[in-house]
Design a protein around this motif. Structure first.
Motif, PDB file in Angstrom:
ATOM      1  N   SER A 112       0.823  -4.937  -6.923  1.00  0.00           N
ATOM      2  CA  SER A 112       0.437  -4.518  -5.717  1.00  0.00           C
ATOM      3  C   SER A 112      -0.980  -3.997  -5.379  1.00  0.00           C
ATOM      4  O   SER A 112      -1.419  -3.587  -6.516  1.00  0.00           O
ATOM      5  N   VAL A 113      -1.347  -3.867  -4.348  1.00  0.00           N
ATOM      6  CA  VAL A 113      -2.537  -2.977  -3.995  1.00  0.00           C
ATOM      7  C   VAL A 113      -2.435  -1.580  -4.353  1.00  0.00           C
ATOM      8  O   VAL A 113      -1.492  -1.464  -3.682  1.00  0.00           O
ATOM      9  N   THR A 221      -0.925 -15.920  -2.899  1.00  0.00           N
ATOM     10  CA  THR A 221      -2.003 -15.898  -4.126  1.00  0.00           C
ATOM     11  C   THR A 221      -3.090 -16.441  -3.475  1.00  0.00           C
ATOM     12  O   THR A 221      -4.459 -16.003  -3.601  1.00  0.00           O
ATOM     13  N   GLU A 224      -4.822 -13.890  -1.351  1.00  0.00           N
ATOM     14  CA  GLU A 224      -5.443 -12.699  -1.818  1.00  0.00           C
ATOM     15  C   GLU A 224      -7.080 -13.382  -2.295  1.00  0.00           C
ATOM     16  O   GLU A 224      -8.114 -12.728  -2.337  1.00  0.00           O
ATOM     17  N   TYR A 225      -7.026 -14.665  -2.562  1.00  0.00           N
ATOM     18  CA  TYR A 225      -8.254 -15.227  -3.077  1.00  0.00           C
ATOM     19  C   TYR A 225      -9.424 -14.984  -1.951  1.00  0.00           C
ATOM     20  O   TYR A 225     -10.400 -14.650  -2.040  1.00  0.00           O
ATOM     21  N   VAL A 228      -9.577 -11.198  -0.861  1.00  0.00           N
ATOM     22  CA  VAL A 228     -10.302 -10.111  -1.853  1.00  0.00           C
ATOM     23  C   VAL A 228     -11.822 -10.917  -2.276  1.00  0.00           C
ATOM     24  O   VAL A 228     -12.595  -9.995  -2.327  1.00  0.00           O
ATOM     25  N   LYS A 278       2.095  -7.581   1.178  1.00  0.00           N
ATOM     26  CA  LYS A 278       1.025  -7.981   0.585  1.00  0.00           C
ATOM     27  C   LYS A 278       0.016  -8.119   1.507  1.00  0.00           C
ATOM     28  O   LYS A 278      -1.150  -8.390   1.702  1.00  0.00           O
ATOM     29  N   ILE A 288      -5.135  -9.464   4.962  1.00  0.00           N
ATOM     30  CA  ILE A 288      -4.389 -10.584   4.893  1.00  0.00           C
ATOM     31  C   ILE A 288      -3.194 -10.125   5.996  1.00  0.00           C
ATOM     32  O   ILE A 288      -2.546  -8.967   6.083  1.00  0.00           O
TER      33      ILE A 288
ATOM     34  N   PHE B 105      -6.154  -3.303  -7.409  1.00  0.00           N
ATOM     35  CA  PHE B 105      -4.684  -3.715  -7.597  1.00  0.00           C
ATOM     36  C   PHE B 105      -4.453  -2.573  -8.588  1.00  0.00           C
ATOM     37  O   PHE B 105      -5.119  -2.370  -9.794  1.00  0.00           O
TER      38      PHE B 105
END
Ligand SMILES: Nc1ncnc2c1ncn2[C@@H]1O[C@H](COP(=O)(O)OP(=O)(O)OP(=O)(O)O)[C@@H](O)[C@H]1O
Ligand SMILES: [Mg+2]
Lengths: 439, 588
Positions: A112-113, A221, A224-225, A228, A278, A288, B105
């Motif tokens: 997690s963040v 996923t 997030e790419y 982030v 997320k 997101i 993270f």
């Protein structure tokens, strides 16, 4: 499937159930994936030498001497800019006939963040739909589902919202999507010329249900790419999360776990929260946003799936057919956007919060009047006026085919106030009434 | 429980975050151990022992963990580190400082120091050489964000000690030796500003825990006026999703008359925690003029963080609360949501294949909850000073049904019940606290009654009871009107109904997002209530039932404008005057 040099192959299953197989093996890690007779599987239990694997496609036809090889890693996705415009299955393999993605391989279901590294969401997402923008304003970094009965046009509304939302990337996670709906999404995005910003991970009704469990993590996923690594605003569409939860219950049931409410696993809350959390706004600008669909059975929101979802997400959007105007509306009573107060009256006009609340209160008065009417009582003059107001409000504001900007939505509402009510009945802060009241 | 030789073991089984460890020596229930996974160390806690197998819950993801991995037991339970520098920190459920962690993270196996070891604190001694002290006694004081942070004899030190040495006034780091004490047989112990304490054990170094008797002002009208909570009291807020539990807790944590506020975000949304640390550094505590963040501690185990640490998070928060209470401070502790903690217990209990109780929760759920609530309270410390922990937990009942195990167990433990109603939330009557079903047991305490009469007003209790009666009658009358129709009842019924609505709109409903309306000091609450009751007590003449609602809507509107205006300001008085005229016109 992939193979690794020198990996050990096992050929002796000791136990087979509908969803799992057990064998003796060593050096196996928890959550690791494996192939069993060519089918993808994941380690769900280790008891000494006994390893239990969950087979995503189901165990039909798997013999006790099936070949098992462990891949020494959790499920992964190859990420890169080439993802854009592509269609994948639940395992992240292309299904559009295109080449495999070249890029960095990442574990799905990553950590997690850190909450202190998040930024408070503050960018309004305008959709033009007044039932959303006026009453349930969305903010980037938010997570919110549509609660809808299976016969309602939730996928259509979701596609509409996605296209109007001005996101850099839209990622579709389809779970148990009918082939027709899958093609619908493809078409709408194509017609809007948006295909190059869309990435899809799709499990259709033709695929085994347990495979669905991988879809949200694959989609996130990829999200997030872009959010982030590329600081992009990413909108993730997850439909239908009820079918995802059903798959969870199939697995837990076959593993003999004690079910809690509605035969759902006791960990349902955590399982869903892991996905929805997320949603995030990063300080560097990437975000997101998750818009999901949770189908209801018979409108029952006390069922464990919508109930747990409601406790996790930042509000929910209800669709309802308003028979008075013959259109689908965003139900103002049960819909809610929890993040709206971060933007309304700040990025929108100052009168937004009060106008919104007052209109809904008057709409509630109309509902009371309708009950009176149904019970055979006379209506007062006020009741009559609320009913008239409600019908116009429903048609001009709540209907999902409305497409105007927020100032216009506010002006329309003031006009309805002025047409049907006295200032005291509206009871809005004096300075706002002075400024915006329309006769 | 300290041991000479550390017990070790190796992993023999894994199911999600439950790991079976074969051990080579003694282990204790709740003992902490670390499992090696590559170069990461996963913190875990023993929750069951069968023969040579210890069942441990891992506070991290077990992805990739293999049988045979080494485990090292630490010889102590889960502990927090107590010392100056805890205020304004953001911790995870195990008291790791989240700000010290690197990267976006969370990294598995990364544990950070809760305290700042370099910072120097201005220390002032309180004891002198030769004084006799015991656990919890104040040795000295440092200024932590303008709070007198007391440096105490560690709670673990049982018995009496004599002060052998104490440092003079000066600047020291937390690890600096500040005192030397000796016990009966002359064994000396060096003390610093830091001590540790196991979170699951209550700190009991106080003289007495009387029944709470003093109102804790929250600025929330339907709490303070109708069902007040006390300093050292307990309360809970159950409500279906979206009915306003978190907004209410945030409002209380901003406004309540407390020295220290601890917010335990237990299995809830990360964005809600972000809201606190975005807004609290900007907002002022009206009483001190200092920023709210300075008196606040956040314990964040959000819903996507490891489940086992969720259970720990509420205990971590409570223990830190007890530490500040022992300094003679008023602590307010909020946990959102205790249902997530109960669910964490359920997940573990299921993995352990224990016999389940109702809704698959563990059988001892009720006992666990009561035990936790009992750690709150008002205390007289050994030096006669007072301190308190007021605890308010939210409960998220499955399906909104208040008959489920967590709500029922909490009802037995907490003294105030603030039930949020779906119907009120749907019609935006915020805060959605149901005025009829909710209660504060403290209102029945003679000592609380006496305190209210003395501090708020001679007739206050009478007024409060009357308010509740009017609300109840309003509800009954509304049911009648619904059955018989508007014109099937006497006009008086409408008047009764609208008098209850008046109380609802003016006293109960409160806009948490309006600068002025959000917080109402007791004095203003008292003024407004007596004004509203003045209207309730008057009789009016109406020709038709429709005139009743028209009139009361105007009255409510003026009252609401007063609520939105600065107390006793020009604007406030202007609306008050309009109101008086309105009332006069309609008077009998
Ligand atoms: N006092 C209030 N004034 C105005 N709006 C409110 C108030 N209380 C709640 N709301 C509205 O209700 C929404 C939901 O409130 P909140 O997040 O506190 O619900 P909750 O009970 O904590 O839900 P969950 O159980 O899902 O966490 C808020 O986002 C806000 O829009
Ligand atoms: Mg909440």
């Amino acid at each position: 499937m992939e193979s690794q040099a020198f990996q050990k192959v096992y050929t002796k299953l000791t136990n087979i159930t509908k969803a799992t197989v057990t064998l003796k093996a060593d050096g196996v890690g928890y959550d690791e994936i494996a192939t069993v007779a060519g089918k993808l599987a994941q380690v769900v239990k280790i008891a000494g030498e006994d390893i239990t694997l969950q087979i995503f496609e189901g165990t039909e036809g798997i013999p006790t001497n099936a070949e098992v090889s462990f891949l020494g890693r959790p499920p992964q996705l190859t990420v890169g800019d080439e993802l854009a415009g592509r269609f994948f299955n639940a395992f992240g393999d292309p299904i559009d006939g295109g080449p495999a993605i070249q890029g960095e391989v990442r574990d799905i279901g990553s950590p997690s963040v850190n909450p202190v590294r998040r930024k408070q969401p503050s960018n309004l997402i305008a959709t033009g739909i007044a039932g959303i923008d006026l009453n349930n304003t969305l903010v980037s970094g938010q997570k919110i589902p549509f609660f809808a009965d299976p016969d309602q046009p939730y996928n259509q509304v979701m596609a509409l919202v996605a296209l109007r939302a001005k996101a850099d990337k839209i990622i579709l996670g389809g779970m148990g999507l009918t082939n027709d709906d899958y093609l619908y999404f493809k078409n709408v995005f194509d017609n809007a010329g948006a295909l190059d910003r869309i990435i899809s991970f799709v499990n259709t009704t033709e695929n085994p249900p347990v495979e669905r469990l991988l879809v949200p993590d694959m989609a996130l996923t990829a999200a997030e790419y872009f959010a982030v690594d590329k600081n992009e605003s990413v909108l993730v569409l997850l439909t239908d999360m009820t079918l995802f939860a059903d798959a969870l219950s199939i697995v837990s049931n076959r593993m003999d776990q004690i079910p809690s409410k509605d035969s759902m696993p006791g960990s349902l809350y955590s399982d869903l929260a892991r996905i929805y959390e997320k949603a995030v706004q990063f300080p560097e600008g990437g975000s997101i946003t998750i818009i999901a669909v949770t189908t209801l059975s018979g409108g029952d929101i006390t069922h464990a799936i919508p109930d747990n979802t409601g406790y996790i997400t930042e509000g929910q959007l209800f669709l309802r057919r308003d028979t008075d105007i013959g259109k689908v509306i965003i139900d103002p009573f049960r819909s809610l956007s929890r993040l709206k107060q971060l933007v309304i009256g700040k990025q929108t006009r100052e009168d937004h919060p009060q106008v919104m609340n007052t209109a809904i209160r008057l709409y509630a008065d109309a509902a009371n009047a309708r009950t009176k009417l149904e019970n055979g009582f006379d209506l007062t003059d006020y009741d009559e006026r609320t009913l008239k107001f409600a019908k116009e409000y429903s048609d001009q504001i709540l209907a999902i085919d409305v497409n105007v900007d927020t100032d216009t939505m506010l002006d329309i509402t003031w006009e309805l106030f002025g047409r049907h009510f006295k200032k005291a009945e509206v009871a809005i802060r004096e300075n706002l009434v002075e400024k915006y009241w329309k006769n | 429980m300290e041991k000479e030789n550390k017990t070790t073991g190796k992993v023999v089984g894994i199911v999600a975050n439950l790991v079976m460890v074969e051990v080579d020596g003694p282990v204790a229930q709740n003992e902490i151990c670390f499992i090696s996974l590559g170069d990461e160390e996963l913190m875990s806690e023993v929750i069951k022992v069968v023969g040579k197998i210890a069942y441990v819950q891992v506070f991290e993801s077990t992805r990739g963990l293999k049988p045979g991995s080494k485990v090292e037991f630490r010889g102590h339970m889960l502990e927090v580190t107590l010392g100056p520098g805890i205020l304004s920190r953001n911790y995870d459920g195990l008291q790791n400082d989240l700000d010290k962690m690197e990267g976006v993270f969370l990294k598995r196996g990364e544990y950070t120091d809760p305290l700042n070891r370099e910072k120097k604190w201005e220390f002032k001694p309180i004891v002198k050489v030769g004084d006799e002290v015991q656990a919890g006694d104040w040795l000295g004081e440092v200024n932590e964000n303008d709070q007198p942070h007391k440096i105490m004899v560690p709670f673990k030190m049982k018995g009496t000690y004599k002060i052998k040495e104490i440092v003079g006034e000066g600047e020291y780091t937390v690890d600096h030796k500040i005192a030397v004490v000796a016990n009966g047989d002359g064994t000396e112990t060096e003390l610093t500003m830091v001590q540790k304490w196991p979170v699951k054990v209550a700190i009991r170094d106080f003289k007495e825990k009387p029944r709470p008797f003093k109102l804790l002002e929250t600025g929330v009208r339907c709490m303070d006026t109708l069902n007040p909570i006390t300093e050292g009291g307990t309360g809970f807020i159950p409500g279906p999703f979206g009915t306003g539990k978190t907004v209410l807790q945030h409002a209380i944590s901003k406004q309540a008359e407390a020295d220290i506020v601890i917010i335990a975000a237990c299995g809830e949304r990360a964005n809600e925690v972000v809201e606190i640390f975005t807004e609290f550094p900007e907002l002022e505590d009206p009483r001190t003029g200092k920023k709210l963040i300075e008196r606040t501690i956040i314990i964040a185990n959000t819903s996507n963080m490891p489940v086992a640490a969720r259970e720990a998070s509420v205990y971590t928060a409570m223990t830190i609360g007890e530490y500040y209470r022992a300094m003679g401070l008023k602590v307010l502790l909020m946990a959102d949501s205790t249902s997530r903690w109960a669910q964490a217990l359920r997940e573990m209990s299921n993995r352990l294949e224990e016999l389940p109780g109702p809704d698959a929760f563990p059988m001892d759920l009720s006992a666990v909850i009561s035990n936790f609530y009992s750690r709150a309270g008002f205390v007289y410390l050994n030096n006669g000073k007072t301190g308190s922990i007021t605890f308010i937990g939210t409960v998220s009942p499955a399906g909104g049904n208040l008959k489920e195990p967590v709500t029922e167990s909490t009802r037995k433990a907490a003294r105030c019940f603030y039930g949020l109603s779906q119907a009120r939330a749907d019609s935006k009557r915020y805060p959605a606290i149901d005025p009829i079903d909710s209660y504060s047991k403290y209102l029945e305490y003679p000592e609380v009654q006496e305190n209210l009469t003395k501090n708020v007003g001679e007739f206050w209790l009478k007024d409060v009871n009357k308010t509740k009666d009017v609300l109840l009658r309003g509800k009954e009358v509304m049911e009648q009107i619904n059955i018989l129709g508007d014109d099937g009842v006497p006009i008086g019924f409408h008047e009764t109904f609208w008098k209850a609505e008046l109380i609802d709109f003016v006293i109960l409903q409160q806009d948490a997002f309006d600068k002025i309306d959000a917080s109402t000091p007791m004095k203003r609450q008292q003024y407004m209530l007596s004004k509203v009751l003045g209207v309730v007590d008057s009789s009016f003449s109406f020709n038709h039932f429709e005139d009743v609602s028209a009139f009361f809507k105007e009255v409510i509107n003026e009252f609401k404008q007063m609520n939105y205006s600065e107390f006793e300001s020009e604007k406030f008085k202007k609306h008050e005057k309009t109101l008086e005229e309105l009332l006069k016109k309609q008077a009998n």
